[in-house]
Design a protein around this motif. Structure first.
Motif, PDB file in Angstrom:
ATOM      1  N   VAL A  78    -152.661  42.386   8.925  1.00  0.00           N
ATOM      2  CA  VAL A  78    -151.568  42.749   9.825  1.00  0.00           C
ATOM      3  C   VAL A  78    -150.317  42.150   9.198  1.00  0.00           C
ATOM      4  O   VAL A  78    -150.280  40.957   8.865  1.00  0.00           O
ATOM      5  CB  VAL A  78    -151.797  42.218  11.243  1.00  0.00           C
ATOM      6  CG1 VAL A  78    -150.519  42.323  12.082  1.00  0.00           C
ATOM      7  CG2 VAL A  78    -152.929  42.972  11.914  1.00  0.00           C
ATOM      8  N   GLN A 115    -153.432  47.107   8.501  1.00  0.00           N
ATOM      9  CA  GLN A 115    -153.788  47.587   9.829  1.00  0.00           C
ATOM     10  C   GLN A 115    -152.570  48.136  10.575  1.00  0.00           C
ATOM     11  O   GLN A 115    -152.567  49.238  11.086  1.00  0.00           O
ATOM     12  CB  GLN A 115    -154.427  46.426  10.606  1.00  0.00           C
ATOM     13  CG  GLN A 115    -154.647  46.641  12.099  1.00  0.00           C
ATOM     14  CD  GLN A 115    -155.933  47.362  12.377  1.00  0.00           C
ATOM     15  OE1 GLN A 115    -156.416  48.112  11.530  1.00  0.00           O
ATOM     16  NE2 GLN A 115    -156.495  47.157  13.548  1.00  0.00           N
ATOM     17  N   ILE A 116    -151.516  47.342  10.629  1.00  0.00           N
ATOM     18  CA  ILE A 116    -150.275  47.713  11.315  1.00  0.00           C
ATOM     19  C   ILE A 116    -149.238  46.656  10.951  1.00  0.00           C
ATOM     20  O   ILE A 116    -149.598  45.555  10.529  1.00  0.00           O
ATOM     21  CB  ILE A 116    -150.478  47.795  12.856  1.00  0.00           C
ATOM     22  CG1 ILE A 116    -149.306  48.525  13.547  1.00  0.00           C
ATOM     23  CG2 ILE A 116    -150.728  46.413  13.459  1.00  0.00           C
ATOM     24  CD1 ILE A 116    -149.579  48.864  15.019  1.00  0.00           C
ATOM     25  N   MET A 122    -153.278  50.148  22.202  1.00  0.00           N
ATOM     26  CA  MET A 122    -151.865  49.830  22.408  1.00  0.00           C
ATOM     27  C   MET A 122    -151.585  49.536  23.874  1.00  0.00           C
ATOM     28  O   MET A 122    -150.755  48.674  24.205  1.00  0.00           O
ATOM     29  CB  MET A 122    -150.990  50.978  21.914  1.00  0.00           C
ATOM     30  CG  MET A 122    -150.834  51.061  20.409  1.00  0.00           C
ATOM     31  SD  MET A 122    -150.247  49.523  19.620  1.00  0.00           S
ATOM     32  CE  MET A 122    -148.760  49.164  20.553  1.00  0.00           C
ATOM     33  N   ILE A 150    -152.597  45.997  24.408  1.00  0.00           N
ATOM     34  CA  ILE A 150    -151.591  45.079  23.870  1.00  0.00           C
ATOM     35  C   ILE A 150    -150.392  44.990  24.808  1.00  0.00           C
ATOM     36  O   ILE A 150    -149.875  43.904  25.095  1.00  0.00           O
ATOM     37  CB  ILE A 150    -151.163  45.523  22.459  1.00  0.00           C
ATOM     38  CG1 ILE A 150    -152.307  45.314  21.463  1.00  0.00           C
ATOM     39  CG2 ILE A 150    -149.921  44.749  21.997  1.00  0.00           C
ATOM     40  CD1 ILE A 150    -152.041  45.861  20.072  1.00  0.00           C
ATOM     41  N   THR A 165    -149.811  40.116  17.280  1.00  0.00           N
ATOM     42  CA  THR A 165    -150.451  39.937  15.976  1.00  0.00           C
ATOM     43  C   THR A 165    -151.928  39.618  16.118  1.00  0.00           C
ATOM     44  O   THR A 165    -152.772  40.206  15.421  1.00  0.00           O
ATOM     45  CB  THR A 165    -149.739  38.818  15.196  1.00  0.00           C
ATOM     46  OG1 THR A 165    -148.353  39.151  15.058  1.00  0.00           O
ATOM     47  CG2 THR A 165    -150.353  38.623  13.825  1.00  0.00           C
ATOM     48  N   ALA A 202    -153.799  42.838  17.383  1.00  0.00           N
ATOM     49  CA  ALA A 202    -153.890  43.876  16.366  1.00  0.00           C
ATOM     50  C   ALA A 202    -154.858  43.472  15.252  1.00  0.00           C
ATOM     51  O   ALA A 202    -155.608  44.295  14.722  1.00  0.00           O
ATOM     52  CB  ALA A 202    -152.509  44.159  15.784  1.00  0.00           C
ATOM     53  N   PHE A 255    -155.205  51.643  13.525  1.00  0.00           N
ATOM     54  CA  PHE A 255    -154.024  52.195  14.177  1.00  0.00           C
ATOM     55  C   PHE A 255    -153.415  53.351  13.387  1.00  0.00           C
ATOM     56  O   PHE A 255    -152.303  53.776  13.677  1.00  0.00           O
ATOM     57  CB  PHE A 255    -152.992  51.093  14.400  1.00  0.00           C
ATOM     58  CG  PHE A 255    -153.418  50.072  15.425  1.00  0.00           C
ATOM     59  CD1 PHE A 255    -153.129  50.255  16.772  1.00  0.00           C
ATOM     60  CD2 PHE A 255    -154.142  48.947  15.054  1.00  0.00           C
ATOM     61  CE1 PHE A 255    -153.528  49.333  17.722  1.00  0.00           C
ATOM     62  CE2 PHE A 255    -154.550  48.012  15.984  1.00  0.00           C
ATOM     63  CZ  PHE A 255    -154.252  48.197  17.332  1.00  0.00           C
TER      64      PHE A 255
END
Length: 472
Positions: free
Chosen positions: A274, A349-350, A376, A379, A451, A454, A461
């Motif tokens: 991430v 990942q993102i 999402m 999150i 963080t 994710a 993602f």
């Protein structure tokens, strides 16, 4: 013939196994619980404040290519190590070096008086003197025929609106700064002045980068403090107004700086990351506190909290923080990063970037595939106690991460309240006292929550590799 083809197609379709849909990404309950604890810790932790205080005090302004640039790189390496990152390294970033030495402007004649200005990054040096021609829009200047402003100084006087999401900067301020000088040069002007891209009322001009389109001869270009732009506008209503603009600045060879990178190794998938980003450089007028010392501090502090966890409680994936080189003059660090890491983008990942000051985060958005929507939502629910809501996806990804996003990395935007940001952006007022420690801690809490979740998500993602656009 048509019947035979249809029959064959049906047989083939039923003979082949159906392609399985991508399983929905989800976040385990254990990760949600750990992230909640990290969030509470971050609100009581002062690491972010100590980091930005150290950077702005010990290094100060960090113009790309300056001596302070090198000190900032050394500072970042040492700080990553002191904060417990498992791996710290640098990657070179080479770019043209622009220097500012001196700058001044004054009204001549019956109403003689000084004007507060600053050279725009990329401006050539030189002293020019001529009558000012005021334009109340960029479009009005762009419609002037070639040569019509020979011997004159173009002045674009457009106010930038204040907004929570900062959209006025891209829609007005940066647009006038980016396109205005070329329009003035094309019309034959000998110099360019603009109303600063800012929302304050102080005599602090806002700098920023600009460039001339190929084939045009660069002319001295500068931004006026907002009260001085108002003053010059009033003077032009009284009759012909002459101004002398004197700049000692310009490009001076090349310089190699570095992206400084720190990692916190993941529990079970250490090769997947991430990515958190902020830029290490700043303009030279202030000390780069909100742009972007705060972002460096927020991302470092968030990853530091994860680094303190026992290894068995860390997220599955590695957390990578990049302090990017020379964002201000053209995203040089972001572009160098994507070239160095393009092949491994699917393992990103993102990403998320902090580069809009230090005021509170109020929303999160992300443009992710349908299979990641539920994650999402999880999150966003975890961020809700911080006063953060989920908003529809935008195209934003942060400046340094935009080249990586274009290349295929998924990204999220943690939107900060930018209502005050452009009062201080790129000015001498960009100093530590503009940061509220409690708001900074809320940012760290948001970033550590996002963080961790994710990095520990079961599933992805949507990151992939997008082929570079073909040259036209």
């Amino acid at each position: 013939m048509r019947t035979s083809l249809l029959t064959a197609a049906l047989v083939l379709a039923f003979a082949l196994p159906a392609q399985a849909a991508t399983p929905a990404t989800r976040i385990p309950d254990t990760a949600l619980a750990r992230a909640a604890r990290l969030q509470a810790q971050a609100l009581q932790d002062d690491t972010g404040w100590r980091v930005v205080q150290s950077l702005t005090t010990e290094v100060g302004p960090r113009l790309a290519g300056s001596e302070a640039d090198a000190r900032a790189v050394a500072w970042a390496k040492a700080t990553f190590k002191a904060l417990g990152f498992d791996k710290v390294w640098t990657e070179p970033v080479t770019f043209p070096k622009w220097e500012r030495r001196s700058e001044s402007a004054e009204v001549l004649g019956a109403h003689a008086q000084p004007l507060r200005i600053t050279a725009l990054g990329g401006s050539p040096g030189g002293t020019v003197e001529g009558e000012v021609v005021r334009f109340d829009s960029l479009e009005a200047l762009q419609q002037v025929p070639p040569g019509a402003l020979a011997g004159k100084i173009a002045f674009v006087d457009v106010a930038m609106p204040r907004s929570r999401n900062g959209e006025g900067y891209g829609r007005v301020g940066a647009k006038v700064r980016g396109a205005g000088p070329s329009a003035a040069a094309r019309a034959g002007a000998i110099g360019y002045l603009m109303r600063s891209a800012g929302t304050d009322s102080h005599r602090n001009p806002h700098t920023g980068i600009s460039r001339f389109q190929p084939g045009l001869t660069p002319i001295p270009m500068a931004a006026l403090a907002l009260p001085d732009a108002d003053q010059l506008a009033r003077l032009t209503t009284l009759g012909p107004t002459r101004v002398r603009l004197a700049l000692d600045c310009g490009w001076n060879g090349e310089y190699t700086s570095y992206n400084v990178i720190g990692e916190v190794t993941g529990r079970s998938r250490p090769n997947d990351v991430v990515l958190l980003g902020a830029h290490l450089d700043s303009w030279d007028l202030g000390t780069g506190a909100i742009d972007d010392g705060a972002g460096v501090a927020i991302t470092m502090a968030a990853a530091h909290l994860i680094a303190r966890l026992p290894k068995e409680q860390r997220p599955a994936r590695t957390v990578r923080v990049v302090a990017f080189a020379n964002e201000e003059q053209g995203l040089w660090g972001g572009r160098a990063y994507v070239e160095a890491h393009r092949a491994e983008l699917p393992r990103h990942q993102i990403g998320a970037e902090s580069d809009l000051g230090a005021d509170r985060i109020y929303a999160i958005s992300a443009n992710v595939p349908a299979y990641a929507e539920a994650a999402m939502t999880q999150i966003a629910q975890a961020l809700a106690p911080l006063g953060i809501r989920r908003e529809p996806p935008t195209e934003g990804c942060g400046s340094d991460l935009s080249p990586i996003h274009t290349a295929g990395m998924a990204c999220a935007e943690l939107a900060q309240d930018a209502s005050r940001y452009f009062d201080y952006h790129h000015t001498p007022d960009d100093t530590l006292d503009k940061i509220d420690p409690q708001a900074l801690a809320q940012n760290v809490a948001a970033y550590v929550t996002f963080t961790y979740l994710a990095a520990d998500a079961e599933g992805g993602f949507g990151s992939t590799i997008v082929a570079p656009a073909a040259d036209k």
